[in-house]
Write an enzyme that holds these catalytic residues in place. Structure first.
Site, PDB file in Angstrom:
ATOM      1  N   GLU A 210       0.890  -1.174   0.000  1.00 35.76           N
ATOM      2  CA  GLU A 210       0.000   0.000   0.000  1.00 35.76           C
ATOM      3  C   GLU A 210       0.919   1.213   0.000  1.00 35.76           C
ATOM      4  O   GLU A 210       1.452   1.599   1.035  1.00 35.76           O
ATOM      5  CB  GLU A 210      -0.888  -0.019   1.256  1.00 35.76           C
ATOM      6  CG  GLU A 210      -1.896  -1.162   1.279  1.00 35.76           C
ATOM      7  CD  GLU A 210      -3.111  -0.894   0.383  1.00 35.76           C
ATOM      8  OE1 GLU A 210      -3.363   0.281   0.032  1.00 35.76           O
ATOM      9  OE2 GLU A 210      -3.798  -1.865   0.028  1.00 35.76           O
ATOM     10  N   CYS A 244      -2.046   9.577   2.461  1.00 36.05           N
ATOM     11  CA  CYS A 244      -1.595   8.951   1.204  1.00 36.05           C
ATOM     12  C   CYS A 244      -2.534   9.265   0.047  1.00 36.05           C
ATOM     13  O   CYS A 244      -2.098   9.334  -1.102  1.00 36.05           O
ATOM     14  CB  CYS A 244      -1.496   7.447   1.395  1.00 36.05           C
ATOM     15  SG  CYS A 244      -3.025   6.719   2.001  1.00 36.05           S
ATOM     16  N   GLU A 334       5.791  13.067  -4.297  1.00 34.66           N
ATOM     17  CA  GLU A 334       4.581  13.163  -3.478  1.00 34.66           C
ATOM     18  C   GLU A 334       4.807  14.259  -2.438  1.00 34.66           C
ATOM     19  O   GLU A 334       5.830  14.272  -1.755  1.00 34.66           O
ATOM     20  CB  GLU A 334       4.364  11.812  -2.784  1.00 34.66           C
ATOM     21  CG  GLU A 334       3.144  11.766  -1.895  1.00 34.66           C
ATOM     22  CD  GLU A 334       3.016  10.396  -1.191  1.00 34.66           C
ATOM     23  OE1 GLU A 334       3.934   9.565  -1.309  1.00 34.66           O
ATOM     24  OE2 GLU A 334       1.992  10.187  -0.539  1.00 34.66           O
TER      25      GLU A 334
HETATM   26  P1  NAD Z   1       8.171   4.812   4.987  1.00 30.68           P
HETATM   27  O1  NAD Z   1       8.185   4.006   3.727  1.00 30.68           O
HETATM   28  O2  NAD Z   1       9.330   5.698   5.266  1.00 30.68           O
HETATM   29  O3  NAD Z   1       8.034   3.853   6.268  1.00 30.68           O
HETATM   30  C1  NAD Z   1       7.029   2.877   6.373  1.00 30.68           C
HETATM   31  C2  NAD Z   1       7.533   1.753   7.257  1.00 30.68           C
HETATM   32  O4  NAD Z   1       8.672   1.169   6.637  1.00 30.68           O
HETATM   33  C3  NAD Z   1       7.948   2.180   8.666  1.00 30.68           C
HETATM   34  O5  NAD Z   1       7.478   1.217   9.578  1.00 30.68           O
HETATM   35  C4  NAD Z   1       9.457   2.187   8.594  1.00 30.68           C
HETATM   36  O6  NAD Z   1      10.061   1.836   9.819  1.00 30.68           O
HETATM   37  C5  NAD Z   1       9.767   1.125   7.550  1.00 30.68           C
HETATM   38  N1  NAD Z   1      11.003   1.418   6.811  1.00 30.68           N
HETATM   39  C6  NAD Z   1      11.534   2.636   6.532  1.00 30.68           C
HETATM   40  N2  NAD Z   1      12.673   2.497   5.844  1.00 30.68           N
HETATM   41  C7  NAD Z   1      12.867   1.172   5.689  1.00 30.68           C
HETATM   42  C8  NAD Z   1      13.884   0.392   5.071  1.00 30.68           C
HETATM   43  N3  NAD Z   1      14.934   0.957   4.469  1.00 30.68           N
HETATM   44  N4  NAD Z   1      13.760  -0.951   5.096  1.00 30.68           N
HETATM   45  C9  NAD Z   1      12.708  -1.540   5.686  1.00 30.68           C
HETATM   46  N5  NAD Z   1      11.726  -0.852   6.305  1.00 30.68           N
HETATM   47  C10 NAD Z   1      11.806   0.481   6.303  1.00 30.68           C
HETATM   48  O7  NAD Z   1       6.799   5.614   4.952  1.00 30.68           O
HETATM   49  P2  NAD Z   1       6.239   6.662   6.006  1.00 30.68           P
HETATM   50  O8  NAD Z   1       7.052   7.917   5.921  1.00 30.68           O
HETATM   51  O9  NAD Z   1       6.051   6.038   7.322  1.00 30.68           O
HETATM   52  O10 NAD Z   1       4.783   6.927   5.390  1.00 30.68           O
HETATM   53  C11 NAD Z   1       4.561   7.802   4.358  1.00 30.68           C
HETATM   54  C12 NAD Z   1       4.400   7.105   3.021  1.00 30.68           C
HETATM   55  O11 NAD Z   1       3.456   6.052   3.132  1.00 30.68           O
HETATM   56  C13 NAD Z   1       3.844   8.021   1.955  1.00 30.68           C
HETATM   57  O12 NAD Z   1       4.495   7.787   0.744  1.00 30.68           O
HETATM   58  C14 NAD Z   1       2.382   7.642   1.862  1.00 30.68           C
HETATM   59  O13 NAD Z   1       1.764   7.925   0.635  1.00 30.68           O
HETATM   60  C15 NAD Z   1       2.459   6.175   2.106  1.00 30.68           C
HETATM   61  N6  NAD Z   1       1.189   5.685   2.640  1.00 30.68           N
HETATM   62  C16 NAD Z   1       0.426   4.857   1.888  1.00 30.68           C
HETATM   63  C17 NAD Z   1      -0.809   4.428   2.370  1.00 30.68           C
HETATM   64  C18 NAD Z   1      -1.704   3.505   1.600  1.00 30.68           C
HETATM   65  O14 NAD Z   1      -2.651   3.011   2.208  1.00 30.68           O
HETATM   66  N7  NAD Z   1      -1.468   3.257   0.336  1.00 30.68           N
HETATM   67  C19 NAD Z   1      -1.234   4.844   3.627  1.00 30.68           C
HETATM   68  C20 NAD Z   1      -0.414   5.687   4.363  1.00 30.68           C
HETATM   69  C21 NAD Z   1       0.802   6.089   3.867  1.00 30.68           C
END
Ligand code: NAD
Length: 459
Positions: A210, A244, A334
């Site tokens: 997602e 998102c 984004e």
């Molecule tokens: P992120 O990708 O930075 O982090 C998400 C998760 O991944 C966190 O738990 C984090 O600890 C983990 N993570 C971060 N870096 C990692 C790595 N190198 N390896 C493994 N895991 C890692 O995202 P965020 O900043 O928490 O959230 C924002 C993003 O999420 C935006 O792009 C938003 O659009 C998207 N989002 C999508 C939805 C959806 O339902 N499609 C919902 C909410 C947010």
């Protein structure tokens, strides 16, 4: 706490014991989870406020309430969702009785983001448990208060070998991803989504991703501009723009653009006052890294409204950007903040030119009273899901699947779609033994013409 490999080993052992296949056991877990969530309501509301000044109302409408409806739905429907479904048999395999069994995958890993930290951790978890899986959840490290409450709730409700929350940042996520899971459900950025997909591919683990993207909002000149401004400002500024599916940018018909900008300014002031910094309803940016990122996005842009930044309190005011270039920074990633670029169009080719610069988005919004035009836009462009004449609200109907396409994600969930996501569909055919025509068995000589007829007319 046990090491990650040991936790996973205990989950696999529990799953093999068949305990989670028992629907009444799953129901008892869901009911206990519901009770505990309700008990901890105020703690959840307080935690979100501590994490980024999210108001109680916004937390309730966009997280807590949605989690409650998802768990209520799962409790109500679980028995019927998990029943084997009888399917019409095929004449080619006559005589048979055919079924689809919904089977849990096994050990599921759920990785959640920070922006709706309660909703996006609990929603997939509820459906993974409902479907009979064990779950390891990694909530976000950026919303420490909310993640702590989530961990406490899970600890209170579940035996550790059924469901556990493991807090931590990238090193913990990396170690989790190195294990062999039966399913991975990830919500977060497209960049990290690719890391997750790569890790999952090593074990051929199925994934739901997602992700995010730049969700456009097209507004033509048949609309009531005041109503558009109301719904657009709400969808853009909920959660401080850190949603998102927030409308990322607007493409307005040139002849209404000036009026729209005027209406947007008026609407923002009406909702959040002359100085939104003093409004209790306007959340902050999650951390200073993101404040810096957003500050860089609006540098060198024309700002007809807003643009106030206070890095020390992670504040960025609601901001409008006029006509950024398509290759500008703000149109290349984004936004994920309270900044709304407004572009304009005269022809459908202009819209197509603008949209050719972005990847397939998670959401798509259309404001128009011209049915033919809206239908054409909805059918022409590829995106996760969308709304005509509003923003965000498609998230609120659990009967609609929620998920992206291409760079905005793989798979979907919500309600029964979520239950199905966490269930393998096992096809079972029970053959009748009272009839066994010799047609399919060798020798085949003299049978080919009949075979061709069967496939041409009945297959
Ligand atoms: P992120 O990708 O930075 O982090 C998400 C998760 O991944 C966190 O738990 C984090 O600890 C983990 N993570 C971060 N870096 C990692 C790595 N190198 N390896 C493994 N895991 C890692 O995202 P965020 O900043 O928490 O959230 C924002 C993003 O999420 C935006 O792009 C938003 O659009 C998207 N989002 C999508 C939805 C959806 O339902 N499609 C919902 C909410 C947010």
């Amino acid at each position: 706490m046990k090491s990650i490999p040991n936790i996973l080993a205990s989950h696999k052992a529990l799953f093999l014991s068949q305990k989670t296949k028992d629907v009444s056991y799953r129901l008892s877990l869901l009911k206990a989870l519901k009770t505990e969530i309700i008990k901890r309501e105020q703690d959840v509301l307080d935690a979100l406020h501590k994490d980024f000044k999210k108001s109680e109302f916004e937390t309730y409408i966009s997280e807590f309430g949605l989690v409650l409806s998802e768990i209520n739905l799962a409790i109500k429907k679980l028995k019927s969702w998990s029943k084997p479904k009888r399917i019409r048999p095929s004449i080619l395999t006559f005589p048979s009785i055919d079924y689809i069994y919904k089977e849990p995958y096994g050990s599921v890993l759920v990785i959640a983001p920070w922006n709706y930290p309660f909703l996006l951790a609990l929603d997939p978890l509820i459906m993974a448990i409902a479907a009979g899986n064990t779950v390891v959840l990694k909530p976000s490290e950026l919303t420490k208060n909310t993640s702590k409450v989530i961990t406490q709730i899970i600890k209170q409700v579940f035996p550790e070998d059924v469901c556990i929350s493991i807090e931590g940042g990238i090193p913990v996520a990396t170690e989790l991803l190195a294990q062999k899971w039966d399913y991975i459900f990830f919500t977060g950025s497209t960049r990290v989504g690719k890391i997750v997909a790569e890790a999952a591919a090593k074990h051929l683990t199925p994934v739901t991703l997602e992700l995010g993207g730049k969700s456009p909002c097209i507004i033509d000149d048949t609309v009531d501009v005041k109503l558009v401004a109301r719904r657009l400002v709400w969808g853009k500024l909920l959660n401080g723009g850190q949603t998102c599916i927030a409308p990322d940018f607007v493409i307005a018909k040139s002849n209404i653009k000036a009026n729209l900008v005027k209406a947007l300014k008026k609407e923002i002031t009406r909702r959040y006052g002359e100085n939104p910094m003093n409004s209790g309803d306007f959340p902050r940016i999650i951390n200073s890294k993101n404040v810096k990122r957003l500050t860089a996005l609006i540098e060198n842009e024309h700002i007809p409204f807003g643009g106030d930044i206070d890095e020390s309190t992670s504040y960025i005011s609601p901001t409008l950007i006029d006509n950024p270039k398509l290759d500008s920074k703000i149109m290349s990633e984004e936004i994920f903040g309270p900044i709304l670029p407004i572009l304009n169009y005269d022809t459908e080719d202009d819209i197509s030119h603008i949209l050719s610069h972005i990847e397939k988005p998670l959401a798509f919004y259309m404001f128009s009273n011209d049915k033919k035009f809206s239908k054409k836009m909805i059918r022409t462009y590829s995106f996760g899901g969308g709304v005509i004449n509003d923003t965000l609200v498609h998230f609120g109907n659990a009967k609609l699947p929620f998920g992206g396409i291409g760079a905005s994600g793989i798979g979907n969930y919500h309600g029964k779609h979520g239950f199905d996501t966490f269930s393998h569909k096992k096809a079972i055919m029970k053959r009748g033994t009272w009839l066994d025509p010799s047609f399919r068995y060798p020798p085949y000589r003299g049978k080919i013409n009949l075979l061709k007829k069967v496939f041409k007319y009945f297959g």
